[in-house]
Scaffold this active site. Structure first.
Site, short mmCIF file in Angstrom:
data_model
loop_
_atom_site.label_atom_id
_atom_site.label_comp_id
_atom_site.label_asym_id
_atom_site.label_seq_id
_atom_site.Cartn_x
_atom_site.Cartn_y
_atom_site.Cartn_z
N LYS A 189 72.00 -1.98 -22.73
CA LYS A 189 73.14 -2.28 -21.85
C LYS A 189 72.91 -1.58 -20.52
O LYS A 189 72.78 -0.35 -20.46
CB LYS A 189 74.42 -1.74 -22.47
CG LYS A 189 75.38 -2.80 -22.89
CD LYS A 189 76.60 -2.12 -23.45
CE LYS A 189 77.69 -3.10 -23.71
NZ LYS A 189 78.87 -2.42 -24.22
C1 E4P Z 1 81.68 -4.21 -24.35
O1 E4P Z 1 80.49 -4.35 -24.52
C2 E4P Z 1 82.37 -2.91 -24.20
O2 E4P Z 1 81.86 -2.02 -25.16
C3 E4P Z 1 83.85 -2.97 -24.47
O3 E4P Z 1 84.26 -4.28 -24.74
C4 E4P Z 1 84.71 -2.23 -23.53
O4 E4P Z 1 86.05 -2.42 -23.88
P1 E4P Z 1 87.25 -1.49 -23.38
O5 E4P Z 1 87.66 -1.96 -22.03
O6 E4P Z 1 88.34 -1.73 -24.40
O7 E4P Z 1 86.74 -0.09 -23.38
#
Ligand code: E4P
Length: 221
Positions: free
Chosen positions: A84
Site C-alpha cells: 500500500k
Molecule cells: C483501506 O484500505 C483502509 O485500511 C481503511 O478502509 C481505512 O478506513 P477508515 O477510514 O475507517 O480508517
C-alpha cells in the site's frame, strides 16, 4: 463485486473466511497497531491463511527512496503481499518504479480522495486504487459519489485498474459502491456481519421454531 476484509485481526480473518465470501485483506498502520505481537510474523500468518488472496500492507516511509526499499522488503514476506502506497507525488514515483522492475511489486494506491488522483495512480501503474469514502463523509462530502464518478470516468477512459472502495462505515456504503460498479469493497468485520443479518430474518427463524414446537412438540430429526 469482491469483498476484502479491512482488518489486521487474525481471528476476524479466519472467521470470515469460513463464510466463503472474502477473497482478500487490507491492513493499514492503525489496524496493525491494534494487534499484539511482532509485525512481520503477523503479516506472514495472514498471507498464509489467505492462500494467495491479496493482502495489502502499507509502507511507513515518506520519501520515494524509503518507500521503494520498504516495499521490496514487504513484498518478500509472501507472494501475495500487495504494497500500500499513499497517494501523492512521492507515491506516484514509487508506484512507477515498482511497476517497471523486472520483479514487479503490485501496489495498492491508498488515501485517494479525488478522480484526478485516481487517474494519476492508474497511469503510474497501480494494481489497485483505494478511494476512502467514510473519511469524505466525515468532512461532510458524499464519499460514495466519488466512487460513482471514478467508475464512470474509468469506464469512459477504458481504464481497467480495479477500484477498492475503502473506509466503509456501514452496509449502505456497500450497496452504493456495488451499484456504482466498484470491483472490490474492503469492509470491516462488523460491517460484514451487519450485511449478513436482518432483524426480520432472526424473527422469522424464531417464529418458525415456535410454530413447529407448538403444533408438533417434537424434534424432526
Ligand atoms: C483501506 O484500505 C483502509 O485500511 C481503511 O478502509 C481505512 O478506513 P477508515 O477510514 O475507517 O480508517
Amino acid at each position: 463485486m469482491k469483498f476484502f476484509l479491512d482488518t489486521a485481526n487474525f481471528a476476524e480473518i479466519e472467521e470470515s473466511l469460513a463464510w466463503g465470501v472474502v477473497s482478500g485483506v487490507t491492513t493499514n498502520p492503525t489496524l496493525v497497531s491494534r494487534e499484539e505481537g511482532a509485525f512481520e510474523p503477523l503479516v506472514r500468518k495472514i498471507c498464509a491463511v489467505m492462500q494467495g488472496g491479496p493482502v495489502s500492507v502499507e509502507v511507513l516511509a515518506t520519501t520515494a527512496e524509503g518507500m521503494v526499499e520498504e516495499a521490496v522488503r514487504l513484498a518478500a514476506l509472501a507472494p501475495n503481499v500487495v504494497v500500500k502506497i499513499p497517494m501523492g507525488v512521492e507515491g506516484l514515483k514509487v508506484v512507477s518504479q515498482l511497476n517497471s522492475r523486472e520483479e514487479k511489486v503490485p501496489c495498492n494506491v491508498t488515501l485517494v480522495f479525488s478522480v484526478n488522483q485516481a487517474l494519476l495512480a492508474a497511469r503510474a501503474g497501480a494494481a489497485y486504487i483505494s478511494p476512502f469514502i467514510g473519511r469524505l463523509d466525515d468532512i461532510g462530502w458524499d464519499g460514495a459519489a466519488l466512487v460513482e464518478e471514478m467508475i464512470s470516468v474509468f469506464s469512459c477512459q477504458g481504464i481497467a485498474t480495479p477500484i477498492i472502495a475503502a473506509s466503509i462505515r456501514h452496509p449502505q456504503h456497500v450497496q452504493r459502491v456495488a451499484a456504482a460498479g466498484a470491483h472490490i469493497a474492503t469492509v470491516p468485520y462488523t460491517v460484514l456481519k451487519q450485511m449478513a443479518n436482518h432483524p426480520l430474518t432472526s424473527q422469522g427463524i424464531e417464529r418458525f421454531l415456535a410454530d413447529w414446537s407448538l403444533s408438533r412438540g417434537e424434534a424432526r430429526l
